[in-house]
Design a protein around this motif. Sequence first.
Motif, PDB file in Angstrom:
ATOM      1  N   ASP A 182      41.467  20.556  44.718  1.00 30.61           N
ATOM      2  CA  ASP A 182      40.882  19.660  43.933  1.00 30.61           C
ATOM      3  C   ASP A 182      40.085  20.675  42.585  1.00 30.61           C
ATOM      4  N   GLY A 183      39.966  19.970  41.673  1.00 35.30           N
ATOM      5  CA  GLY A 183      39.189  20.457  40.454  1.00 35.30           C
ATOM      6  C   GLY A 183      39.674  21.779  39.770  1.00 35.30           C
ATOM      7  N   ILE A 184      41.015  22.032  40.176  1.00 37.88           N
ATOM      8  CA  ILE A 184      41.590  23.281  39.248  1.00 37.88           C
ATOM      9  C   ILE A 184      42.811  22.873  38.552  1.00 37.88           C
ATOM     10  N   SER A 185      43.301  23.348  37.423  1.00 42.06           N
ATOM     11  CA  SER A 185      44.497  22.635  36.894  1.00 42.06           C
ATOM     12  C   SER A 185      45.171  23.878  36.315  1.00 42.06           C
ATOM     13  N   GLU A 186      46.250  23.747  35.492  1.00 39.47           N
ATOM     14  CA  GLU A 186      47.039  24.794  34.741  1.00 39.47           C
ATOM     15  C   GLU A 186      46.042  25.162  33.449  1.00 39.47           C
ATOM     16  N   SER A 187      45.136  24.733  33.228  1.00 42.60           N
ATOM     17  CA  SER A 187      44.280  25.244  31.998  1.00 42.60           C
ATOM     18  C   SER A 187      42.723  25.307  32.647  1.00 42.60           C
ATOM     19  N   PRO A 188      42.426  26.575  32.701  1.00 44.18           N
ATOM     20  CA  PRO A 188      41.049  26.890  33.348  1.00 44.18           C
ATOM     21  C   PRO A 188      39.966  26.032  32.448  1.00 44.18           C
ATOM     22  N   ALA A 189      40.220  25.870  31.143  1.00 40.71           N
ATOM     23  CA  ALA A 189      38.990  25.358  30.478  1.00 40.71           C
ATOM     24  C   ALA A 189      38.803  23.712  30.893  1.00 40.71           C
ATOM     25  N   GLU A 190      39.886  23.380  31.554  1.00 41.20           N
ATOM     26  CA  GLU A 190      39.725  21.744  32.024  1.00 41.20           C
ATOM     27  C   GLU A 190      39.217  21.783  33.364  1.00 41.20           C
ATOM     28  N   ASP A 191      38.807  22.675  34.157  1.00 33.95           N
ATOM     29  CA  ASP A 191      38.599  22.736  35.399  1.00 33.95           C
ATOM     30  C   ASP A 191      37.161  22.078  35.987  1.00 33.95           C
ATOM     31  N   ASP A 192      37.133  21.639  36.994  1.00 31.73           N
ATOM     32  CA  ASP A 192      35.962  20.950  37.252  1.00 31.73           C
ATOM     33  C   ASP A 192      35.421  21.832  38.932  1.00 31.73           C
ATOM     34  N   HIS A 193      36.465  22.585  39.268  1.00 29.03           N
ATOM     35  CA  HIS A 193      35.857  23.347  40.235  1.00 29.03           C
ATOM     36  C   HIS A 193      34.949  24.773  40.003  1.00 29.03           C
ATOM     37  N   ASP A 194      33.916  24.724  40.697  1.00 31.12           N
ATOM     38  CA  ASP A 194      32.843  26.042  40.596  1.00 31.12           C
ATOM     39  C   ASP A 194      33.359  27.013  41.426  1.00 31.12           C
ATOM     40  N   PHE A 195      33.732  27.988  40.744  1.00 31.60           N
ATOM     41  CA  PHE A 195      34.148  29.406  41.374  1.00 31.60           C
ATOM     42  C   PHE A 195      33.137  30.088  42.039  1.00 31.60           C
ATOM     43  N   THR A 196      31.948  29.879  41.448  1.00 31.77           N
ATOM     44  CA  THR A 196      30.675  30.554  42.094  1.00 31.77           C
ATOM     45  C   THR A 196      30.264  29.671  43.423  1.00 31.77           C
ATOM     46  N   GLU A 197      30.595  28.822  43.793  1.00 33.10           N
ATOM     47  CA  GLU A 197      30.514  28.000  44.896  1.00 33.10           C
ATOM     48  C   GLU A 197      31.493  28.163  45.961  1.00 33.10           C
ATOM     49  N   GLU A 198      32.706  28.635  45.488  1.00 36.74           N
ATOM     50  CA  GLU A 198      33.528  28.660  46.593  1.00 36.74           C
ATOM     51  C   GLU A 198      34.969  29.199  45.837  1.00 36.74           C
ATOM     52  N   SER A 199      35.336  30.439  46.535  1.00 38.28           N
ATOM     53  CA  SER A 199      36.379  31.301  46.335  1.00 38.28           C
ATOM     54  C   SER A 199      37.735  30.290  46.574  1.00 38.28           C
ATOM     55  N   LEU A 200      38.784  30.545  46.141  1.00 36.60           N
ATOM     56  CA  LEU A 200      39.958  29.875  46.452  1.00 36.60           C
ATOM     57  C   LEU A 200      41.204  30.880  46.313  1.00 36.60           C
ATOM     58  N   GLY A 201      40.790  32.184  46.919  1.00 37.13           N
ATOM     59  CA  GLY A 201      41.939  33.026  46.984  1.00 37.13           C
ATOM     60  C   GLY A 201      42.495  33.073  48.555  1.00 37.13           C
ATOM     61  N   THR A 202      43.299  34.235  48.829  1.00 36.09           N
ATOM     62  CA  THR A 202      44.058  34.321  50.009  1.00 36.09           C
ATOM     63  C   THR A 202      43.340  35.718  50.628  1.00 36.09           C
ATOM     64  N   GLY A 203      42.416  36.176  49.831  1.00 37.14           N
ATOM     65  CA  GLY A 203      42.098  37.578  49.882  1.00 37.14           C
ATOM     66  C   GLY A 203      41.173  37.812  51.283  1.00 37.14           C
ATOM     67  N   PRO A 204      40.851  38.999  51.835  1.00 31.13           N
ATOM     68  CA  PRO A 204      40.095  39.202  52.984  1.00 31.13           C
ATOM     69  C   PRO A 204      38.713  39.014  52.873  1.00 31.13           C
ATOM     70  N   TRP A 205      38.086  38.549  51.719  1.00 25.20           N
ATOM     71  CA  TRP A 205      36.650  38.413  51.668  1.00 25.20           C
ATOM     72  C   TRP A 205      36.513  37.063  50.986  1.00 25.20           C
ATOM     73  N   VAL A 206      35.537  36.216  51.317  1.00 30.97           N
ATOM     74  CA  VAL A 206      35.198  34.820  51.048  1.00 30.97           C
ATOM     75  C   VAL A 206      33.825  34.954  50.398  1.00 30.97           C
ATOM     76  N   LEU A 207      33.677  34.392  49.298  1.00 35.31           N
ATOM     77  CA  LEU A 207      32.464  34.251  48.449  1.00 35.31           C
ATOM     78  C   LEU A 207      31.345  33.368  49.339  1.00 35.31           C
ATOM     79  N   GLU A 208      30.135  34.061  49.800  1.00 31.81           N
ATOM     80  CA  GLU A 208      29.581  33.101  50.388  1.00 31.81           C
ATOM     81  C   GLU A 208      28.194  32.826  49.583  1.00 31.81           C
ATOM     82  N   GLU A 209      27.649  33.577  48.979  1.00 37.03           N
ATOM     83  CA  GLU A 209      26.651  33.025  47.964  1.00 37.03           C
ATOM     84  C   GLU A 209      26.781  33.938  46.695  1.00 37.03           C
TER      85      GLU A 209
END
Length: 558
Positions: A182-209
Amino acid sequence: MSHRDPRTKQSSTTRRRVLAAMGGASAVGLAGCVDGGDGDDGTTEFVAAAGANPGTFDPTIIADATSNSVVGTMAYETLIASLFDLSEFRGELATDWEQVDETTFNFTLREGVTFHNGDEFVADDVAFSIERMRGTTNAATVSFVDSVDVIGDYEIEITSANPHAPFLADIAAVPILPSGADGISESPAEDDHDFTEESLGTGPWVLEEFSDEDRAVLVPYEEYWYDGDDHPGTAPWDRVTFRVIPEQVSQEEAMANGELDMIDNPAPFELDQWADQTGEIITGDAVGFDFITYPVLQEPFTNEKFRRGMTRLIPKSDVIEAVFGGNATELAGPISPGLGAFWDEEHEQELLDEYVGQDEETGLQLIEEAFEEEDIEAPFEISFITNVNRTRERWMEIIQQTMDDTEFFDADLDVRAFDDLVPFLLDPEGAAQSTDVAGIGWTGGSDPDGHVAELLSSERHVPDGFNWNLYESEEMDQLIEDGQQTIDVDERRQVYQDIQELVAQDVPMANMWTGDQIDVVNPEKLESLDQWSPHPNSSNRYNTLYKPHLDEVVYPAE
């Protein structure tokens, strides 16, 4: 040609390491802890310094090394990744890859991987992530991709329009995000997702704060996919805290006071201080370089003699000794020693001698001729701009003073916050339209194309790339294309030597040196300093903490 992900067997996991890994992400949040030590509850925390406030946490549009090192390569992954010595690629979200023909690669994807939001990783996410980069500042990374064919949930084929030498290196720079989030699209300029609130990767670390201008806190991803026998399945640190400390001296003071476990920007001219303080120096090769850019469209910088004359005045070897303590290599162009087969020391010296090495008499003569040709009356007012960074400020000040000491210039130094300087450089109405000379660093990457295309191609003029002085040359564009499409290493090496020579002749920039990678680490927090590996690319600086598929894991001291 096919490739199966190799694994180098190491010693089996000890009971202590298994117990450390079981800590997982059970630690509480930051709670104001800044001492770099273990918490009262037995949790382990690694505290590092970030030399600038992260510009964005959306990995698709990250354009600076700080953002990439803090979250880009910690929380997000790509299909393949290179070993720290850049000698080979290993599978990350791909398990196998095969070159079908000269323009097509087939990738078999890892099964059972979930994103931080719980979505399952499938081939559609790869296609989505490639398309998401188009139209951004990082579009050049995927510009070679002609088509992406999803063959099945765990198989994908990527085809380039022409043979593309840095195919794998570029694919290794595409962060994979969930296409259905939810909130991301093929155009980052049109996103509603706040990446500073939640990371959306598969990596070994999750953004907590994340606290702007203060700190970012990451914790291990408990559902991380790694299931090898050689390392724990989750990171052995309960959290990693990055404190935003732009000033170099403040980083050093915090490290000396035991508030940090690692600093990313030690002064190379004051390394002796760590002999009597907490902090162990670990050095390694680097691929990045420092340079200044000339506003080639603004008079008198339109005159090649003017640019070359200034370049000839720069006391590179003196700066390397005085500012870097000898921990740097002089450059004539944008190809650095870390690129191995593409670095030719003898050819480099020839270019320095003939075109861009220090020669005060020649430099002054060229500037005088340029002043006469452009009908300019001395002194010419000029501003040298850079970002807050004690090392960079020192070498920029030496350059500024060198120019100011001549009769031709009235020169000053303008030092800005990094997140103020970058927008100025990337604005088509900014650096390109001023007579300011910008000094900054470039991380480059593991392939020579990453050292030239973004900075010198006419297709990468800002805001579509990083060519902020709007340099344009048909010959350069053709050479860059040749370098991308030439597969034979020997033939390709010659192309980049030709690029080096053209840069030295046209002088749109003055490439100066590659500084060694220098990390200062608290040895009391680590099980062994031998586990810490400085990455040649500053964008990947903290990957050594936990990249088990690359055999990079640092364990906390008992």
